[in-house]
Design a protein around this motif. Structure first.
Motif, short mmCIF file in Angstrom:
data_model
loop_
_atom_site.label_atom_id
_atom_site.label_comp_id
_atom_site.label_asym_id
_atom_site.label_seq_id
_atom_site.Cartn_x
_atom_site.Cartn_y
_atom_site.Cartn_z
N THR A 62 15.00 -106.00 -63.15
CA THR A 62 13.86 -106.34 -64.01
C THR A 62 12.57 -106.32 -63.20
O THR A 62 11.59 -106.99 -63.53
CB THR A 62 14.05 -107.73 -64.65
N GLN A 66 8.24 -107.89 -63.45
CA GLN A 66 7.82 -108.97 -62.55
C GLN A 66 6.53 -108.63 -61.81
O GLN A 66 5.77 -109.53 -61.44
CB GLN A 66 8.94 -109.26 -61.53
N PRO A 75 7.34 -109.84 -68.15
CA PRO A 75 8.46 -110.27 -67.31
C PRO A 75 9.63 -110.74 -68.17
O PRO A 75 9.45 -111.54 -69.09
CB PRO A 75 7.87 -111.42 -66.49
N THR A 77 13.95 -111.86 -68.18
CA THR A 77 15.07 -112.30 -67.37
C THR A 77 16.21 -111.30 -67.50
O THR A 77 16.25 -110.48 -68.43
CB THR A 77 15.56 -113.68 -67.81
#
Length: 260
Positions: A62, A66, A75, A77
């Motif tokens: 990811t 970020q 962003p 998870t």
């Protein structure tokens, strides 16, 4: 095709400053700058090019969201990307959907064994599955001259040596498989003794050589459009499996199937 976590297109274009940070950080280099094919507004914005880099979009990554300084790529998870834990009801983030071009796919168009896309699909269960199919090879009907339990000698001497020695070819008589071919010369087929299916034909009888194919299909409910299958496809030029943005999560207007 935008990176995972990208906002809806209109908002994405408002926020993206074309800084290239997502491209720099992408571990597989699949994120590339867009050209002018989608208009000047899209120039240099990040898109996924599954034919460039070392792979497609990795499941456990990811990084692009970020580092994006404007949250044009928000962003996310790992759980949200994979659709696990609190996101299990929503399901994984879909970047698009993979489609086969059966006119270029080796098992579909050329009767050549290949399951590279299915082997490289990272999902579990896989979004690409196969169905077994046996096809008589071109000029693959021969007349038996002499046959034993281990080999069949043909009258014709036209077989390319070791052409059928890959483990994907079978000898067939009267619609019944005799056994797997493990080696061959110009006029001899060596049959595996590990597993015998049918009777050895008599002299003068006809045999066929059939290839075992595993023809691939895409389960559109499971495919997330990661592009790894497209990257790994061995067909040069235009790949036999390609990912398009249809079905992407971020844009309901790009649904794969029209709703009535």
């Amino acid at each position: 095709i935008r990176p995972p976590g990208a906002l809806a297109e209109e908002e994405f274009l408002k926020r993206c400053i074309k800084c290239g940070q997502c491209m720099r950080l992408c571990p597989t280099n699949v994120i590339q700058p867009s050209g002018i094919e989608a208009g000047l507004e899209n120039l240099w914005t990040p898109v996924l090019n599954n034919r460039i880099g070392s792979s497609g979009c990795q499941l456990n990554c990811t990084a692009c969201g970020q580092i994006c300084p404007t949250s044009a790529i928000r962003p996310i998870t790992l759980a949200e990307k994979l659709g696990t834990d609190a996101f299990s009801d929503a399901g994984p983030i879909k970047l698009g959907t993979a489609f086969f071009d059966r006119n270029r796919c080796l098992p579909w168009a050329m009767d050549k064994p290949c399951i590279v896309c299915q082997e490289n699909c990272p999902l579990s269960p896989k979004a690409i599955y196969t169905r077994e199919y046996f096809s008589t090879v071109r000029d693959g009907i021969f007349t038996v001259k002499k046959a034993t339990n281990k080999k069949i000698e043909t009258i014709e001497k036209t077989i390319t040596p070791d052409k059928f020695a890959t483990g994907d070819y079978y000898c067939v008589s009267k619609g019944e498989k005799i056994g797997k071919i493990v080696a061959n010369t110009a006029n001899t087929l060596i049959i595996s003794t590990d597993k015998r299916f049918g009777k050895i034909p008599a002299a003068g009888g006809k045999i066929e050589v059939q290839v075992r194919l595993q023809r691939p299909y895409v389960d559109i409910e499971k495919c997330t459009g990661c592009g790894i299958c497209e990257h790994e496809c061995p067909v040069s030029g235009r790949r036999a499996i390609r990912v398009s943005a249809e079905g992407e999560t971020r844009n309901a207007d790009r649904a794969l199937l029209l709703k009535r």
